[in-house]
Structure formats: C-alpha cells, structure tokens
Design an enzyme around this catalytic site. Structure first.
Site, PDB file in Angstrom:
ATOM      1  N   CYS A 115      22.563  96.250 -31.845  1.00 53.57           N
ATOM      2  CA  CYS A 115      22.661  96.671 -30.435  1.00 53.57           C
ATOM      3  C   CYS A 115      22.512  95.506 -29.455  1.00 53.57           C
ATOM      4  O   CYS A 115      22.881  95.631 -28.291  1.00 53.57           O
ATOM      5  CB  CYS A 115      21.642  97.749 -30.124  1.00 53.57           C
ATOM      6  SG  CYS A 115      21.913  99.232 -31.105  1.00 53.57           S
ATOM      7  N   HIS A 252      21.121  97.652 -22.459  1.00 54.20           N
ATOM      8  CA  HIS A 252      21.678  98.383 -23.590  1.00 54.20           C
ATOM      9  C   HIS A 252      21.248  99.842 -23.450  1.00 54.20           C
ATOM     10  O   HIS A 252      20.112 100.132 -23.086  1.00 54.20           O
ATOM     11  CB  HIS A 252      21.151  97.789 -24.898  1.00 54.20           C
ATOM     12  CG  HIS A 252      21.393  98.680 -26.069  1.00 54.20           C
ATOM     13  ND1 HIS A 252      22.649  99.155 -26.375  1.00 54.20           N
ATOM     14  CD2 HIS A 252      20.556  99.203 -26.997  1.00 54.20           C
ATOM     15  CE1 HIS A 252      22.557  99.929 -27.438  1.00 54.20           C
ATOM     16  NE2 HIS A 252      21.300  99.978 -27.835  1.00 54.20           N
ATOM     17  N   ASN A 282      24.545 105.990 -27.466  1.00 57.49           N
ATOM     18  CA  ASN A 282      24.303 104.594 -27.831  1.00 57.49           C
ATOM     19  C   ASN A 282      25.540 104.059 -28.558  1.00 57.49           C
ATOM     20  O   ASN A 282      25.825 104.470 -29.682  1.00 57.49           O
ATOM     21  CB  ASN A 282      23.060 104.541 -28.728  1.00 57.49           C
ATOM     22  CG  ASN A 282      22.702 103.123 -29.167  1.00 57.49           C
ATOM     23  OD1 ASN A 282      23.500 102.204 -29.011  1.00 57.49           O
ATOM     24  ND2 ASN A 282      21.525 102.960 -29.716  1.00 57.49           N
TER      25      ASN A 282
HETATM   26  O1  UT7 Z   1      19.634 100.843 -30.005  1.00 57.65           O
HETATM   27  C1  UT7 Z   1      18.292 100.580 -30.304  1.00 57.65           C
HETATM   28  C2  UT7 Z   1      17.850 101.442 -31.397  1.00 57.65           C
HETATM   29  N1  UT7 Z   1      17.568 102.812 -31.149  1.00 57.65           N
HETATM   30  C3  UT7 Z   1      16.617 103.234 -30.326  1.00 57.65           C
HETATM   31  O2  UT7 Z   1      16.159 102.541 -29.470  1.00 57.65           O
HETATM   32  C4  UT7 Z   1      16.088 104.633 -30.537  1.00 57.65           C
HETATM   33  C5  UT7 Z   1      14.594 104.617 -30.469  1.00 57.65           C
HETATM   34  N2  UT7 Z   1      13.988 105.897 -30.732  1.00 57.65           N
HETATM   35  C6  UT7 Z   1      14.186 107.025 -29.995  1.00 57.65           C
HETATM   36  O3  UT7 Z   1      14.964 106.988 -29.062  1.00 57.65           O
HETATM   37  C7  UT7 Z   1      13.388 108.253 -30.302  1.00 57.65           C
HETATM   38  O4  UT7 Z   1      12.364 107.939 -31.211  1.00 57.65           O
HETATM   39  C8  UT7 Z   1      14.249 109.410 -30.872  1.00 57.65           C
HETATM   40  C9  UT7 Z   1      15.145 109.963 -29.791  1.00 57.65           C
HETATM   41  C10 UT7 Z   1      15.082 108.905 -32.030  1.00 57.65           C
HETATM   42  C11 UT7 Z   1      13.360 110.558 -31.365  1.00 57.65           C
HETATM   43  O5  UT7 Z   1      12.521 111.021 -30.329  1.00 57.65           O
HETATM   44  P1  UT7 Z   1      10.977 111.249 -30.609  1.00 57.65           P
HETATM   45  O6  UT7 Z   1      10.411 111.804 -29.375  1.00 57.65           O
HETATM   46  O7  UT7 Z   1      10.425 109.948 -31.116  1.00 57.65           O
HETATM   47  O8  UT7 Z   1      11.004 112.368 -31.721  1.00 57.65           O
HETATM   48  P2  UT7 Z   1      10.430 112.324 -33.193  1.00 57.65           P
HETATM   49  O9  UT7 Z   1      11.269 111.480 -34.081  1.00 57.65           O
HETATM   50  O10 UT7 Z   1       8.965 112.034 -33.140  1.00 57.65           O
HETATM   51  O11 UT7 Z   1      10.653 113.828 -33.624  1.00 57.65           O
HETATM   52  C12 UT7 Z   1       9.973 114.920 -32.948  1.00 57.65           C
HETATM   53  C13 UT7 Z   1      10.419 116.230 -33.552  1.00 57.65           C
HETATM   54  C14 UT7 Z   1      10.335 116.255 -35.070  1.00 57.65           C
HETATM   55  O12 UT7 Z   1       9.899 117.548 -35.457  1.00 57.65           O
HETATM   56  P3  UT7 Z   1       8.358 117.803 -35.886  1.00 57.65           P
HETATM   57  O13 UT7 Z   1       8.106 116.861 -37.020  1.00 57.65           O
HETATM   58  O14 UT7 Z   1       7.561 117.457 -34.661  1.00 57.65           O
HETATM   59  O15 UT7 Z   1       8.384 119.243 -36.241  1.00 57.65           O
HETATM   60  C15 UT7 Z   1      11.751 116.056 -35.518  1.00 57.65           C
HETATM   61  O16 UT7 Z   1      12.007 116.653 -36.777  1.00 57.65           O
HETATM   62  O17 UT7 Z   1      11.793 116.483 -33.242  1.00 57.65           O
HETATM   63  C16 UT7 Z   1      12.516 116.782 -34.443  1.00 57.65           C
HETATM   64  N3  UT7 Z   1      13.881 116.294 -34.289  1.00 57.65           N
HETATM   65  C17 UT7 Z   1      14.854 117.035 -33.739  1.00 57.65           C
HETATM   66  N4  UT7 Z   1      14.872 118.287 -33.251  1.00 57.65           N
HETATM   67  C18 UT7 Z   1      16.032 118.757 -32.740  1.00 57.65           C
HETATM   68  C19 UT7 Z   1      14.383 115.070 -34.618  1.00 57.65           C
HETATM   69  N5  UT7 Z   1      15.689 115.022 -34.292  1.00 57.65           N
HETATM   70  C20 UT7 Z   1      16.004 116.215 -33.751  1.00 57.65           C
HETATM   71  C21 UT7 Z   1      17.188 116.745 -33.207  1.00 57.65           C
HETATM   72  N6  UT7 Z   1      17.157 118.011 -32.710  1.00 57.65           N
HETATM   73  N7  UT7 Z   1      18.335 116.057 -33.144  1.00 57.65           N
END
Ligand code: UT7
Length: 325
Positions: A115, A252, A282
């Site tokens: 990225c 980005h 992204n």
């Molecule tokens: O380009 C540079 C690289 N990329 C980034 O910079 C991305 C960096 N990370 C992020 O943007 C965030 O961490 C995410 C958007 C990927 C995830 O958000 P989060 O608030 O960190 O969520 P999480 O991974 O902690 O997941 C929270 C919950 C989980 O459920 P439980 O375990 O709390 O029951 C996941 O299973 O959300 C669930 N979950 C979803 N639910 C609905 C994960 N993906 C999804 C989804 N739809 N697509």
C-alpha cells in the site's frame, strides 16, 4: 542557484466499470453495509473485468495523465509501476504499460511496497530525476487486489478494490526556492519484523501459487495510526512546515477510522484530508494517485498548494512525500 527539481505535470486515474457495493458483498459473505461502513467508511469498490489486467488499468490511468500533462508518450524515459498484483510474476507489468504506450526509450520497472508503493515509487522517481539520469517519468500505481482476495474471508474481502492512478513527473531547472513547484522531500521506512501481519500466503519461491491476502486487522490498524502519525510529524519537522501550512493531506485510503485517528492524534484539520475510501475502498498502491485525481478534478488541489501524501502497508512499509503542486 539553480537545481533540478521534479515537478508533477499531470495526473490521471482509472476505475474498472463494475461496482461492487456492500449490499452485493452481503450476498456472498456474512456481512452488512452497516458493519463495513461503520468500521471502515467503505460503501463500494470497483472490480476489474475478466481479462482486464493490472497493466491495462495502469495504461488507462497513464494515458489520462499524459493528456493532462500535455506530454507525449515518446517523451517519457522512465516508468515506475507500483503494484503488488502484477500481470505475471515476470516480466514487470511496467514493460507492458511501456509497450501499450508505444514507448521504447529509457527504462520501465515494477516496485513493490504494497500500500506504500506509490509513495516509494514517487520518491524513487524523484531521486532518478534529480540526479539527471532520466528526464520525464510516469509513476503509476495499479492494482487488481480482487484477484488475491479470499472471497470467503469476510474480514478481508470487504476492504479492497481495483483501480489505477498515474502522474507525469518532469525534471525542471528551478531556483531551489521553497515556493518553486515540485517534489520538496520524501521519507521512506520499512520494518520487516512485521511482515506476517499483512501478507499473501503464496508466491513463486514459497508455495509456487499466487496465494491469498491475509491480515491481522486489529494489529495493522494500531501500527498504522502510530506509523502514519510519526511519518507526518517527521516530514513536517524536516521540511520546516507546520501542519497548518499544508493545504491538502492525500493519504493512502485503507480505512476512514485510521485517517480520523491520525488526524486526532496530531491535530490535522479533517477538512484538509482528501478521502475516497467510501467509493474506492483500499486500492493499495493506486489509492493515493486516485485520490489526487479526484481532488484535482473537483478543483480542491490548485497549483501552488502544499500537498502531503502518506501511506502505510504490508512489510510494514510506510512513507510520505511533500509536494508543492
Ligand atoms: O492498507 C493498509 C492495510 N490495511 C489496513 O490498514 C486495515 C487495518 N485494519 C482495519 O481497518 C480493521 O482492523 C478492520 C476493518 C479490518 C476490522 O475492524 P475491527 O474493528 O478491528 O474488527 P475486528 O477484526 O476486531 O472484528 C470485530 C468483529 C469480529 O467478531 P467478534 O469476534 O467480535 O464476534 C469479527 O468476526 O467483527 C467481525 N467481522 C465482521 N462482521 C461483519 C469481521 N469482519 C466482518 C465483516 N462483517 N466483514
């Protein structure tokens, strides 16, 4: 005193025709528009058509950048393509763009910093042009991340999209004054200790397969806010400018929450941050030139403005480029 300073003459962008909305994704994996938009700011992304290659996207963006720069393809002697999704393992997709544009002069190569790729590529072009080795460069960021996503993994497949952006950069003899146009400085960083936090689980030398994108999202998020804040502060400190003097931040586009968090941490005016993540998602190395293109087309970025681009991605890699537009 006169010196060679690379000046950005024009910018172009290309997004594939097909739009995949959050509602469309909810039919494929267990997700919702509400979850995706609340956690990331994304509503939709573009997806390349079957047979449409990264080099095709890059060529379209390059053609628009050349037209707007009023530069003919034959006058380009350097092409740097930032991509993590090349057409083939080799040759570089940059040479496909070179051939598509009918260019036979100079050199063309790919650069891989995920990225952060566009920031790394622009900084590389800056140094080649400043040294006098090349005169006019096309710096392209082009990606087809849809091809390396695991479409059964809702934690990653909702985050990315396809697209390309490009700029034409020319070495000009300028006075060296701060109000001269051009690339003023860049900062690049990498830290390979974090390479398994955001990676593709395949490759020619490991599995012999292309593989799929894997990410420890929460950890990447935490590092992103810290690294991006640090690189902005370091770039401002070295350049002597304050955050208030920057007209536009063009980051980005990974996640709106990362950009909001960074703005809060270092006190940036949110109105000065160009955001395209809602419609593009992204697009990795393509996201900064695509965002530049949007802010140029809608008239926000004007000649003479100070523009700070920054990115963070897999590796980890991160960096910033400061430009007087
Ligand atoms: O380009 C540079 C690289 N990329 C980034 O910079 C991305 C960096 N990370 C992020 O943007 C965030 O961490 C995410 C958007 C990927 C995830 O958000 P989060 O608030 O960190 O969520 P999480 O991974 O902690 O997941 C929270 C919950 C989980 O459920 P439980 O375990 O709390 O029951 C996941 O299973 O959300 C669930 N979950 C979803 N639910 C609905 C994960 N993906 C999804 C989804 N739809 N697509």
């Amino acid at each position: 005193m006169s010196l060679l300073r690379p000046v950005i003459l024009g910018c172009g962008g290309y997004l594939p025709e097909t739009v995949l909305t959050n509602a469309d994704l909810a039919k494929i994996v267990d997700t919702s528009d509400e979850w995706i938009h609340e956690r990331t700011g994304i509503r939709a992304r573009h997806i390349a058509a079957e047979g449409e290659l990264t080099s095709d996207l890059g060529t379209e963006a390059a053609l628009q950048a050349l037209e707007r720069a009023e530069v003919e393809a034959k006058d380009i002697d350097l092409i740097i393509l930032a991509t993590s999704t090349p057409d083939n393992t080799f040759p570089a997709s940059a040479v496909a763009i070179q051939a598509n544009l009918g260019i036979t002069l100079g050199a063309a190569f790919d650069l891989q910093a995920v990225c952060s790729g566009f920031v790394f590529a622009l900084s590389t072009a800056d140094n080649f042009l400043k040294s006098g080795q090349f005169k006019r460069a096309l710096v392209v960021g082009a990606e087809t991340f849809s091809r390396i996503l695991d479409w059964e993994d809702r934690s990653t497949c909702v985050l990315f999209g396809d697209g390309a952006g490009a700029v034409v950069v020319e070495a000009q003899k300028l006075s060296g004054a701060d109000n001269d146009r051009g690339i003023l400085m860049s900062e690049l960083r990498s830290d390979g200790r974090h390479r398994e936090k955001l990676y593709v689980d395949g490759g020619p030398s490991s599995t012999g397969t292309v593989g799929h994108l894997r990410m420890h999202g929460r950890e990447v998020f935490r590092h992103a806010v810290t690294n991006i804040s640090n690189i902005i502060e370091e770039t401002l400190a070295r350049s002597g400018y304050s955050a208030e003097q920057i007209d536009w931040f063009v980051p980005h586009q990974a996640n709106k929450r990362i950009l909001d968090g960074t703005a809060r941490k270092i006190g940036l005016d949110p109105e000065k941050i160009v955001m395209t993540v809602e419609k593009h998602a992204n697009t990795s190395a393509a996201s900064i030139p695509l965002a530049l293109n949007v802010a140029l087309e809608d008239g926000r970025i004007q000649q003479g403005d100070l523009v700070l681009m920054e990115a963070m991605g897999g590796g980890f890699t991160w960096g910033a480029v400061l430009v007087r537009w």
